[in-house]
Enzyme design. Structure first.
Site, PDB file in Angstrom:
ATOM      1  N   ASN A 155       0.833  -1.209   0.000  1.00  0.00           N
ATOM      2  CA  ASN A 155       0.000   0.000   0.000  1.00  0.00           C
ATOM      3  C   ASN A 155       0.865   1.256   0.000  1.00  0.00           C
ATOM      4  OD1 ASN A 155      -2.163  -1.743   0.121  1.00  0.00           O
ATOM      5  ND2 ASN A 155      -2.316  -1.639   2.343  1.00  0.00           N
TER       6      ASN A 155
ATOM      7  N   HIS B 274       5.859  -0.409  -2.897  1.00  0.00           N
ATOM      8  CA  HIS B 274       5.405   0.367  -4.056  1.00  0.00           C
ATOM      9  C   HIS B 274       5.542   1.872  -3.848  1.00  0.00           C
ATOM     10  CE1 HIS B 274       2.718  -3.272  -5.399  1.00  0.00           C
ATOM     11  NE2 HIS B 274       4.007  -3.488  -5.550  1.00  0.00           N
TER      12      HIS B 274
ATOM     13  N   GLY C 219      -4.903  -9.431   3.076  1.00  0.00           N
ATOM     14  CA  GLY C 219      -5.592  -8.534   2.151  1.00  0.00           C
ATOM     15  C   GLY C 219      -4.898  -8.319   0.833  1.00  0.00           C
TER      16      GLY C 219
ATOM     17  N   SER D 128      -4.184 -10.428  -3.002  1.00  0.00           N
ATOM     18  CA  SER D 128      -4.577 -11.600  -3.784  1.00  0.00           C
ATOM     19  C   SER D 128      -3.421 -12.566  -3.970  1.00  0.00           C
ATOM     20  CB  SER D 128      -5.081 -11.161  -5.147  1.00  0.00           C
ATOM     21  OG  SER D 128      -4.004 -10.629  -5.889  1.00  0.00           O
TER      22      SER D 128
ATOM     23  N   ASN E 119      -7.840 -13.252   4.318  1.00  0.00           N
ATOM     24  CA  ASN E 119      -8.404 -12.667   3.099  1.00  0.00           C
ATOM     25  C   ASN E 119      -9.877 -13.057   3.024  1.00  0.00           C
ATOM     26  OD1 ASN E 119      -8.926 -12.084   0.177  1.00  0.00           O
ATOM     27  ND2 ASN E 119      -6.720 -11.727   0.192  1.00  0.00           N
TER      28      ASN E 119
END
Ligand SMILES: [Zn+2]
Length: 250
Positions: free
Chosen positions: A107, A124, A193, A195, A219
């Site tokens: 995030n 990121h 959280g 994939s 998840n």
């Protein structure tokens, strides 16, 4: 492994590493990249807003997009999931020092830090900082209410770009290397959280497994990781962490 076993394993673990993805921020109302593309922004492809080419073509447009997302995340608040991870970090580091807990996140919203996490590894980048195009200096953006892009470097005065990993760019080597090391050394890797479809999420969990550690997943949906995890909770981040960390069942 059942919930009680997973809970006691997590409590006893000497090294815990956590990877979080968009799912934990969704509970704070942070939209995904595509969900944020409403109104004026709906006509752009993601790579028209978040790539080196896009920035080269139209830096003002790209900065307008990122300034808007920066304002959005600063208006959001960390949720119970973020707070519980900050609490887990405090517990583990009190017992075993700073190496006992590492938080890695995909995030870019800064909510982990605002919840009290010390220094998450941001794979990121972050919406809250800019990076100098000339000298590489990274500095926080000014107050969201008064921020007018583009920011100028406080070291050399050059224009700065968003401190975000764009489409077509590599993850920062130093951050990724540190994340890989901590996943390799972890007794328990907790994947929350995300994939696990996109590199490097799946690869990080496999580093823990191949070095004898356990992988836990939280998840709401089954993911490609689910079958390889020792324990998997079908829950949101805040529900799942509450169940995994609280001593008594609700
Ligand atoms: Zn500079």
């Amino acid at each position: 492994m059942n919930l009680a076993e997973a809970r006691s394993t997590l409590q006893a673990a000497r090294r815990v590493v956590v990877l979080t993805g968009a799912g934990i921020s969704a509970e704070s109302g942070i939209p995904t990249f595509r969900d944020a593309q409403t109104g004026h922004w709906a006509r752009f492809r993601p790579e028209d807003l978040a790539s080196p080419d896009a920035y080269h073509r139209d830096p003002e447009l790209v900065w307008e997009w990122y300034a808007g997302r920066f304002r959005d995340v600063m208006q959001a608040q960390p949720n119970r999931g973020h707070l519980l991870l900050a609490e887990l970090e405090r517990q583990k580091r009190a017992e075993g020092g700073s190496d006992a807990f590492t938080l890695v996140t995909q995030n870019v919203d800064g909510l982990h830090q605002r919840a009290g996490s010390a220094a998450p590894l941001e794979l990121h980048g972050t919406l809250l900082s800019a990076r100098c195009e000339a000298c590489g200096h990274v500095q926080p953006l000014p107050d969201a209410a008064t921020f007018t892009p583009p920011p100028k470097c406080e070291v050399c005065g050059h224009r700065m770009r968003p401190h975000i990993v764009w489409f077509g760019e590599f993850l920062p080597d130093d951050v990724l290397a540190l994340a890989e090391l901590q996943f390799k050394r972890a007794d328990v890797a907790l994947i929350i959280g995300t994939s696990s479809l996109v590199y490097p999420a799946a690869g990080l969990a496999d580093r823990t497994r191949s070095h004898g550690g356990l992988v836990f997943e939280i998840n709401p949906d089954e993911t490609p990781l689910t079958q390889r995890a020792s324990f998997s909770l079908r829950a949101t981040a805040s529900e799942g962490l509450t169940r995994l960390m609280e001593a008594r069942d609700a």
